[in-house]
Scaffold this motif. Structure first.
Motif, mmCIF file in Angstrom:
data_model
loop_
_atom_site.group_PDB
_atom_site.id
_atom_site.type_symbol
_atom_site.label_atom_id
_atom_site.label_comp_id
_atom_site.label_asym_id
_atom_site.label_seq_id
_atom_site.Cartn_x
_atom_site.Cartn_y
_atom_site.Cartn_z
ATOM 1 N N GLU A 29 24.003 42.673 13.472
ATOM 2 C CA GLU A 29 24.411 42.541 12.080
ATOM 3 C C GLU A 29 25.294 41.310 11.893
ATOM 4 O O GLU A 29 26.068 40.921 12.768
ATOM 5 C CB GLU A 29 25.124 43.805 11.584
ATOM 6 C CG GLU A 29 26.339 44.209 12.379
ATOM 7 C CD GLU A 29 26.049 45.257 13.433
ATOM 8 O OE1 GLU A 29 26.953 46.064 13.727
ATOM 9 O OE2 GLU A 29 24.934 45.258 13.978
ATOM 10 N N HIS A 30 25.177 40.678 10.716
ATOM 11 C CA HIS A 30 25.971 39.498 10.337
ATOM 12 C C HIS A 30 25.917 38.383 11.392
ATOM 13 O O HIS A 30 26.903 37.710 11.658
ATOM 14 C CB HIS A 30 27.431 39.884 10.087
ATOM 15 C CG HIS A 30 27.619 40.966 9.077
ATOM 16 N ND1 HIS A 30 27.182 40.849 7.779
ATOM 17 C CD2 HIS A 30 28.197 42.194 9.176
ATOM 18 C CE1 HIS A 30 27.493 41.949 7.109
ATOM 19 N NE2 HIS A 30 28.089 42.785 7.931
ATOM 20 N N GLU A 31 24.766 38.220 11.977
ATOM 21 C CA GLU A 31 24.614 37.235 13.059
ATOM 22 C C GLU A 31 24.895 35.815 12.584
ATOM 23 O O GLU A 31 25.545 35.031 13.267
ATOM 24 C CB GLU A 31 23.190 37.320 13.633
ATOM 25 C CG GLU A 31 23.009 36.612 14.952
ATOM 26 C CD GLU A 31 23.368 37.489 16.145
ATOM 27 O OE1 GLU A 31 22.992 37.140 17.252
ATOM 28 O OE2 GLU A 31 24.038 38.524 15.958
ATOM 29 N N VAL A 32 24.439 35.477 11.388
ATOM 30 C CA VAL A 32 24.568 34.094 10.895
ATOM 31 C C VAL A 32 25.993 33.809 10.436
ATOM 32 O O VAL A 32 26.575 32.798 10.819
ATOM 33 C CB VAL A 32 23.571 33.848 9.733
ATOM 34 C CG1 VAL A 32 23.797 32.452 9.138
ATOM 35 C CG2 VAL A 32 22.137 33.971 10.242
ATOM 36 N N ALA A 46 35.853 35.952 13.835
ATOM 37 C CA ALA A 46 37.065 36.683 13.460
ATOM 38 C C ALA A 46 37.111 38.034 14.156
ATOM 39 O O ALA A 46 36.075 38.636 14.454
ATOM 40 C CB ALA A 46 37.129 36.877 11.941
ATOM 41 N N ASN A 47 38.334 38.497 14.424
ATOM 42 C CA ASN A 47 38.583 39.843 14.937
ATOM 43 C C ASN A 47 39.629 40.519 14.066
ATOM 44 O O ASN A 47 40.646 39.898 13.731
ATOM 45 C CB ASN A 47 39.092 39.804 16.382
ATOM 46 C CG ASN A 47 37.964 39.762 17.400
ATOM 47 O OD1 ASN A 47 36.905 40.349 17.178
ATOM 48 N ND2 ASN A 47 38.176 39.085 18.510
ATOM 49 N N ALA A 48 39.390 41.768 13.703
ATOM 50 C CA ALA A 48 40.338 42.552 12.910
ATOM 51 C C ALA A 48 40.957 43.626 13.789
ATOM 52 O O ALA A 48 40.248 44.315 14.529
ATOM 53 C CB ALA A 48 39.629 43.192 11.717
ATOM 54 N N ILE A 49 42.281 43.765 13.718
ATOM 55 C CA ILE A 49 43.006 44.701 14.578
ATOM 56 C C ILE A 49 43.707 45.752 13.719
ATOM 57 O O ILE A 49 44.568 45.414 12.901
ATOM 58 C CB ILE A 49 44.034 43.957 15.453
ATOM 59 C CG1 ILE A 49 43.338 42.833 16.254
ATOM 60 C CG2 ILE A 49 44.743 44.923 16.398
ATOM 61 C CD1 ILE A 49 44.298 41.853 16.885
ATOM 62 N N TYR A 50 43.328 46.998 13.904
ATOM 63 C CA TYR A 50 43.897 48.115 13.160
ATOM 64 C C TYR A 50 44.696 49.020 14.091
ATOM 65 O O TYR A 50 44.525 48.998 15.307
ATOM 66 C CB TYR A 50 42.787 48.945 12.508
ATOM 67 C CG TYR A 50 42.206 48.357 11.250
ATOM 68 C CD1 TYR A 50 42.729 48.691 10.003
ATOM 69 C CD2 TYR A 50 41.129 47.468 11.301
ATOM 70 C CE1 TYR A 50 42.199 48.168 8.848
ATOM 71 C CE2 TYR A 50 40.586 46.940 10.138
ATOM 72 C CZ TYR A 50 41.127 47.288 8.917
ATOM 73 O OH TYR A 50 40.602 46.750 7.760
ATOM 74 N N THR A 372 31.061 47.890 6.620
ATOM 75 C CA THR A 372 29.929 47.339 7.363
ATOM 76 C C THR A 372 29.426 46.039 6.746
ATOM 77 O O THR A 372 28.853 45.199 7.438
ATOM 78 C CB THR A 372 28.763 48.350 7.403
ATOM 79 O OG1 THR A 372 28.449 48.741 6.053
ATOM 80 C CG2 THR A 372 29.124 49.570 8.199
ATOM 81 N N GLU A 373 29.650 45.869 5.445
ATOM 82 C CA GLU A 373 29.180 44.621 4.815
ATOM 83 C C GLU A 373 30.095 43.449 5.118
ATOM 84 O O GLU A 373 29.769 42.301 4.782
ATOM 85 C CB GLU A 373 29.040 44.796 3.302
ATOM 86 C CG GLU A 373 30.295 45.218 2.580
ATOM 87 C CD GLU A 373 30.359 46.711 2.355
ATOM 88 O OE1 GLU A 373 30.930 47.121 1.324
ATOM 89 O OE2 GLU A 373 29.847 47.463 3.202
ATOM 90 N N ILE A 374 31.227 43.688 5.767
ATOM 91 C CA ILE A 374 32.151 42.612 6.115
ATOM 92 C C ILE A 374 32.157 42.334 7.613
ATOM 93 O O ILE A 374 32.128 41.174 8.040
ATOM 94 C CB ILE A 374 33.589 42.954 5.653
ATOM 95 C CG1 ILE A 374 33.624 43.170 4.147
ATOM 96 C CG2 ILE A 374 34.577 41.852 6.064
ATOM 97 C CD1 ILE A 374 34.986 43.609 3.623
ATOM 98 N N PHE A 375 32.171 43.401 8.431
ATOM 99 C CA PHE A 375 32.363 43.236 9.875
ATOM 100 C C PHE A 375 31.200 43.780 10.692
ATOM 101 O O PHE A 375 30.524 44.728 10.301
ATOM 102 C CB PHE A 375 33.636 43.964 10.331
ATOM 103 C CG PHE A 375 34.905 43.382 9.798
ATOM 104 C CD1 PHE A 375 35.339 42.128 10.207
ATOM 105 C CD2 PHE A 375 35.674 44.088 8.895
ATOM 106 C CE1 PHE A 375 36.521 41.595 9.720
ATOM 107 C CE2 PHE A 375 36.860 43.562 8.400
ATOM 108 C CZ PHE A 375 37.280 42.312 8.816
#
Length: 437
Positions: A29-32, A46-50, A372-375
């Motif tokens: 997903e979101h490969e491009v 990018a990496n998101a940390i929760y 899912t539409e973001i990450f």
């Protein structure tokens, strides 16, 4: 670019924890938008940390910041003697780790080569240090240090030959080689120099930079004024203001504090030399009775604009610099004082408009972004503190079988991925709230 960063025995991190920017080959997903390729690697933009409050998220970012400062100041300051502000704090809740060194290691790419560099510190003494590179497909050591014994690859790291005896126990060998103009060591040092950080709650770390960019960089000035149109600000500009004089003779409390008086005198002298200071101003349209634009009026940006507007404008300087120059940027508390939609748009800058392969890692709490539409699944990281007090870092991809179309936010808030606050509203707690003395 950054490949991965690892720490162990630092603050709340007891065992080794690794934050990776390598994208999973089985995640499509979101490969491009969300990934880019370098040789045979797929990297995350990018990496998101929760994680819950006090779980250790900020400690992770702080660890890399401390590693950078140690590398940048080691030679000049001789850590134990002149730079005690660098706090190397081991995990204190275990009798074994409190007496063991703290480990930092980073894998990165500079000048089209991959390097792996790390060191161990205890009480500002370097107990071990290592540098490897991968010129082709096989990792090759450049130097390995154990206490005061340094082994050098005389074929690939000639710049280190003869400097072993010039390296003190509280100075990194890498820093020594850099001071003697070592080519490879300077590549490593310069990579760290370009590594950027933003604290979520302290604007001072980047306010000055953004103000400077607005004043000196016409391209940035044009870009940011186009970006902020939705804020109903017609433009932002930098104005020079006279610095108010500081009369230390009026500060009576200094009479008994000689050292403090010397410091205030130095500050007063500096202010007189500076004469002016750069201040950010915002401009708003003034409308007539028919709601037609009549004029513009100037606002004092730091006093009259909202904290959220200030936060957004000031972080745009480092973000712009990272995107244009392909740098690595870490932001703690990205969503601090920002609306969810604004946070989402900042992330989209790195996903959709990132032409130079900049990389972005950020700590946040806003679960409205957990979509899912973001990450991708391999971009979502969680920090959870266990029952014996130490933090664990893990990605959603490694957590278990999570479908790519899963409802990330809903599952996270239900506790399916861990790393959420565990509140115990027991009857005893409620009784204590209202009990009589």
């Amino acid at each position: 670019m950054i490949v991965e960063f690892s720490i162990s025995n630092y603050k709340s991190f007891k065992t080794e924890s690794t934050l990776s920017f390598i994208g999973s080959n089985t995640t499509k997903e979101h490969e491009v938008d969300n990934t880019f390729k370098w040789k045979d690697y797929k990297f995350l933009k990018a990496n998101a940390i929760y994680g819950a409050n006090a779980s250790g998220k900020s400690n992770l970012v702080n660890a890399l910041s401390v590693m950078k400062r140690t590398v940048m100041t080691s030679f000049q300051n001789a850590l134990a003697e002149k730079d005690k502000n660098i706090s190397i704090v081991p995990f204190k809740l275990n009798s074994d780790t409190i007496n063991k060194p703290t480990t930092f290691e980073i894998v990165f790419i500079a000048d089209e080569k991959q390097y792996r560099y790390g060191f161990e510190l205890k009480d500002h003494v370097v107990s071990s240090e290592w540098l490897f590179h991968i010129p082709r497909k096989i990792e090759t050591f450049l130097f390995i240090r154990e206490n005061n014994e340094i082994k050098i690859n005389k074929t690939h790291f000639k710049e280190g030959i003869g400097l072993e005896g010039k390296t003190r126990e509280n100075v990194l060998f890498l820093s020594v080689c850099s001071q003697f103009n070592g080519a490879i060591s300077n590549i490593v040092i310069n990579w760290f120099k370009e590594l950027k950080f933003i604290s979520g709650l302290n604007d001072d770390t980047y306010r000055g930079y953004t103000t400077y960019k607005l004043k000196e960089d016409k391209k940035f000035n044009k870009w940011i004024n186009n970006f902020i149109k939705f804020l109903e600000i017609s433009k932002v500009s930098v104005e020079e203001e006279l610095i108010e004089s500081l009369n230390i003779d009026e500060l009576e409390f200094l009479d008994e504090e000689k050292e403090l008086k010397v410091a205030f005198k130095a500050l007063s002298d500096w202010r007189e030399k500076q004469q002016t200071v750069s201040k950010l101003k915002s401009w708003h349209h003034v409308f007539d009775s028919n709601n037609l634009i009549q004029d513009s009026i100037q606002f004092d940006f730091d006093r009259e604009e909202s904290k959220g507007t200030q936060r957004l404008i000031y972080i745009l300087g480092p973000i712009y610099d990272s995107l244009v120059n392909g740098k690595v940027l870490f932001i703690d508390e990205l969503d601090s004082r920002l609306h969810s939609l604004l946070t989402r748009e900042v992330i989209s800058l790195f996903h959709k408009f990132n032409k130079n392969n900049a990389q972005f890692a950020f700590v946040l709490h806003d679960t409205n972004i957990l979509k899912t539409e973001i990450f991708r699944r391999d971009q979502l990281w969680f920090v959870e503190k266990n029952q014996v007090g130490y933090s664990n870092l893990y990605s959603l991809y490694d957590y278990g079988k999570v479908r790519k179309d899963a409802k990330f936010e809903e599952a996270y808030l239900k506790g399916n991925y861990g790393a959420v606050p565990q509140l115990d509203w027991s009857s005893d707690l409620i009784d204590k709230l209202y009990e009589e003395e």
